[in-house]
Design a protein around this motif. Structure first.
Motif, PDB file in Angstrom:
ATOM      1  N   VAL A 152       0.821  -1.211   0.000  1.00  0.00           N
ATOM      2  CA  VAL A 152       0.000   0.000   0.000  1.00  0.00           C
ATOM      3  C   VAL A 152       0.852   1.257   0.000  1.00  0.00           C
ATOM      4  N   ASP A 153       2.034   1.191   0.637  1.00  0.00           N
ATOM      5  CA  ASP A 153       2.904   2.374   0.739  1.00  0.00           C
ATOM      6  C   ASP A 153       3.397   2.863  -0.626  1.00  0.00           C
ATOM      7  N   GLU A 154       3.439   1.957  -1.602  1.00  0.00           N
ATOM      8  CA  GLU A 154       3.930   2.339  -2.928  1.00  0.00           C
ATOM      9  C   GLU A 154       2.801   2.763  -3.873  1.00  0.00           C
ATOM     10  N   GLU A 155       1.564   2.718  -3.404  1.00  0.00           N
ATOM     11  CA  GLU A 155       0.429   3.060  -4.248  1.00  0.00           C
ATOM     12  C   GLU A 155       0.094   4.557  -4.148  1.00  0.00           C
ATOM     13  N   GLU A 156      -0.577   5.044  -5.163  1.00  0.00           N
ATOM     14  CA  GLU A 156      -1.000   6.447  -5.179  1.00  0.00           C
ATOM     15  C   GLU A 156      -2.493   6.523  -5.456  1.00  0.00           C
ATOM     16  N   GLN A 157      -3.072   7.691  -5.118  1.00  0.00           N
ATOM     17  CA  GLN A 157      -4.493   7.909  -5.368  1.00  0.00           C
ATOM     18  C   GLN A 157      -4.687   8.752  -6.622  1.00  0.00           C
ATOM     19  N   TYR A 158      -5.720   8.371  -7.402  1.00  0.00           N
ATOM     20  CA  TYR A 158      -6.046   9.079  -8.633  1.00  0.00           C
ATOM     21  C   TYR A 158      -7.551   9.331  -8.659  1.00  0.00           C
ATOM     22  N   SER A 159      -7.957  10.318  -9.444  1.00  0.00           N
ATOM     23  CA  SER A 159      -9.376  10.588  -9.668  1.00  0.00           C
ATOM     24  C   SER A 159      -9.643  10.516 -11.167  1.00  0.00           C
ATOM     25  N   PHE A 160     -10.559   9.613 -11.569  1.00  0.00           N
ATOM     26  CA  PHE A 160     -10.884   9.426 -12.980  1.00  0.00           C
ATOM     27  C   PHE A 160     -12.384   9.590 -13.197  1.00  0.00           C
ATOM     28  N   GLU A 161     -12.752   9.835 -14.430  1.00  0.00           N
ATOM     29  CA  GLU A 161     -14.179   9.865 -14.764  1.00  0.00           C
ATOM     30  C   GLU A 161     -14.774   8.473 -14.520  1.00  0.00           C
ATOM     31  N   SER A 162     -15.928   8.442 -13.923  1.00  0.00           N
ATOM     32  CA  SER A 162     -16.551   7.167 -13.566  1.00  0.00           C
ATOM     33  C   SER A 162     -16.791   6.273 -14.781  1.00  0.00           C
ATOM     34  N   THR A 163     -16.989   6.879 -15.942  1.00  0.00           N
ATOM     35  CA  THR A 163     -17.243   6.091 -17.149  1.00  0.00           C
ATOM     36  C   THR A 163     -16.024   5.283 -17.577  1.00  0.00           C
ATOM     37  N   ARG A 164     -14.844   5.613 -17.036  1.00  0.00           N
ATOM     38  CA  ARG A 164     -13.622   4.891 -17.396  1.00  0.00           C
ATOM     39  C   ARG A 164     -13.288   3.777 -16.390  1.00  0.00           C
ATOM     40  N   ILE A 165     -14.179   3.568 -15.449  1.00  0.00           N
ATOM     41  CA  ILE A 165     -13.957   2.565 -14.413  1.00  0.00           C
ATOM     42  C   ILE A 165     -14.733   1.287 -14.754  1.00  0.00           C
ATOM     43  N   ILE A 166     -14.021   0.137 -14.785  1.00  0.00           N
ATOM     44  CA  ILE A 166     -14.655  -1.162 -15.021  1.00  0.00           C
ATOM     45  C   ILE A 166     -14.508  -2.007 -13.755  1.00  0.00           C
ATOM     46  N   PRO A 167     -15.621  -2.315 -13.066  1.00  0.00           N
ATOM     47  CA  PRO A 167     -15.528  -3.109 -11.829  1.00  0.00           C
ATOM     48  C   PRO A 167     -15.082  -4.547 -12.103  1.00  0.00           C
ATOM     49  N   PHE A 168     -14.281  -5.088 -11.198  1.00  0.00           N
ATOM     50  CA  PHE A 168     -13.864  -6.493 -11.246  1.00  0.00           C
ATOM     51  C   PHE A 168     -15.049  -7.353 -10.829  1.00  0.00           C
ATOM     52  N   PRO A 169     -15.221  -8.553 -11.423  1.00  0.00           N
ATOM     53  CA  PRO A 169     -16.309  -9.450 -10.993  1.00  0.00           C
ATOM     54  C   PRO A 169     -16.290  -9.672  -9.492  1.00  0.00           C
ATOM     55  N   GLY A 170     -17.445  -9.516  -8.872  1.00  0.00           N
ATOM     56  CA  GLY A 170     -17.556  -9.649  -7.428  1.00  0.00           C
ATOM     57  C   GLY A 170     -17.570  -8.328  -6.700  1.00  0.00           C
ATOM     58  N   THR A 171     -17.185  -7.236  -7.384  1.00  0.00           N
ATOM     59  CA  THR A 171     -17.179  -5.919  -6.745  1.00  0.00           C
ATOM     60  C   THR A 171     -18.619  -5.455  -6.533  1.00  0.00           C
ATOM     61  N   PRO A 172     -18.984  -5.069  -5.307  1.00  0.00           N
ATOM     62  CA  PRO A 172     -20.349  -4.586  -5.060  1.00  0.00           C
ATOM     63  C   PRO A 172     -20.590  -3.248  -5.768  1.00  0.00           C
ATOM     64  N   VAL A 173     -21.723  -3.104  -6.422  1.00  0.00           N
ATOM     65  CA  VAL A 173     -22.090  -1.860  -7.101  1.00  0.00           C
ATOM     66  C   VAL A 173     -23.560  -1.559  -6.817  1.00  0.00           C
TER      67      VAL A 173
END
Length: 383
Positions: free
Chosen positions: A343-364
């Motif tokens: 987690v220490d090497e990860e960064e946070q980003y903000s993207f348009e929601s239309t560019r987000i594809i949920p992984f199978p099993g992700t609650p939506v």
């Protein structure tokens, strides 16, 4: 205790604060003394209790204490603690003691591998001795023979399944071949039992044998019934609830195994609800440092990752969705997620929601559905 005694205090149970600490040699000595007392007062089924559970918190011993007491339990039987009036009581206790010790051993550890194979030999030899005694009993008392025979068929079947687990833990082709042999023997023994009692066990042995065959052939294992694992583990979990109660580490681990199977089937919401309950119970009963608590919390953390893929040319990999912003127009994610995750090497980003594809099993939460408008506003798993 003796001031010159250098043995350290140990506590591998669910006791809290300063209670539960003792020298390992004292725990072993107590277990042997209490085991003999319980045998005389309550019978053979009770005498192994001190070798498995703490007398204070009533929970199972863990780690090194569990291994030491498993070994001590076998010694306890072998040192001459024998029921001369009923040899079958002695056989039963000895067989269970051997399987408890075998279950505590790691086949990949060179020292434990040799010890495990020695236990396996003792168990097989013991079962042959039982069969010899049963032949004599059949002549003398047919009714008693049938009752005892059925009990020992079950014991031999479960023993061979445990031996199979031990050989599988070696992670070698030799071990896998031996494991398959014992799993097949266990399955064949289960088949001779009453159908209702054996149905689950035969099904599980067939599944495990298929898995071993896939490993040996280098092919990928595919379960013909994708829901079989969940259904089986669900029955095991409810059986543990009935026998051990909701706060037993046996029940909690059975629940964690069920949750893992639910996650494999992308039933994340069900898994998360179950894991949240298990974590609360384990924290309350066993504390933060107990293995059951740590395992349940680890799987719960994984279930809550909410993995997504971002559709951008200059960004790749899996991310964890954290939250929506701007009334759902944007999605804040963290990543990319490495394996193993750091987690220490990860960064946070903000993207348009239309560019987000949920992984199978992700609650939506569903929005804008027309043909299935009744689902709008409701949470569900991506399938």
């Amino acid at each position: 205790g003796n001031e010159g005694y250098k043995e350290s205090l140990v506590r591998d149970c669910s006791c809290r604060g300063t209670s539960g600490f003792a020298h390992l040699s004292c725990i072993v000595k107590y277990a042997k003394s209490e085991g003999k007392r319980l045998y005389e007062r309550e019978g053979p089924s009770a005498c192994m209790r001190p070798f498995k559970t703490c007398p204070n918190c009533k929970q199972y011993y863990e780690n090194d204490v569990h291994k030491a007491l498993a070994k001590a339990c076998v010694e306890f039987v072998e040192e001459g603690f024998e029921d001369k009036k009923n040899c079958f009581n002695h056989y039963n206790i000895y067989a269970h003691a051997l399987m408890i010790q075998l279950a505590a051993m790691d086949g990949e550890n060179v020292g434990e591998k040799a010890g495990g194979e020695e236990i396996t030999t003792k168990f097989i030899s013991l079962m042959e001795e039982v069969k010899s005694q049963l032949e004599q009993l059949e002549i003398l008392d047919r009714g008693r023979f049938l009752i005892i025979r059925d009990a020992f068929i079950n014991l031999e079947a479960n023993g061979n399944a445990n031996i199979g687990h031990f050989y599988m833990s070696m992670n070698s082709k030799e071990g896998q071949l031996k494991a398959k042999e014992h799993y097949e023997k266990a399955r064949d023994l289960f088949k001779t039992m009453r159908p209702k009692e054996a149905e689950i066990s035969v099904s599980e042995m067939n599944r495990i044998i298929s898995e071993v065959e896939s490993v040996l052939s280098g092919s990928e294992f595919h379960d013909e019934d994708e829901g079989a694992d969940v259904n089986y583990l669900q029955r095991i979990y409810y059986e543990c609830l009935r026998i051990y109660g909701h706060n037993s580490c046996m029940t909690i681990r059975a629940g964690v195994n069920l949750a893992k199977a639910l996650l494999d089937e992308t039933r994340t919401i069900e898994a998360e609800k179950l894991l949240s309950k298990l974590v609360d119970i384990s924290l309350s009963t066993h504390g933060h440092e107990h293995r059951s608590t740590k395992e349940a919390m680890s799987v719960l953390t994984s279930a809550r990752e909410c993995k997504v893929v971002v559709r951008l040319d200059d960004v790749s990999g899996w991310f964890q969705a954290l939250r929506y912003e701007n009334e759902g127009e944007d999605c804040v994610v963290q990543g990319p997620i490495a394996d193993p995750r750091n987690v220490d090497e990860e960064e946070q980003y903000s993207f348009e929601s239309t560019r987000i594809i949920p992984f199978p099993g992700t609650p939506v939460v569903c929005h804008g559905l027309q043909k299935a408008a009744h689902l709008n506003g409701k949470i569900g798993d991506v399938r």
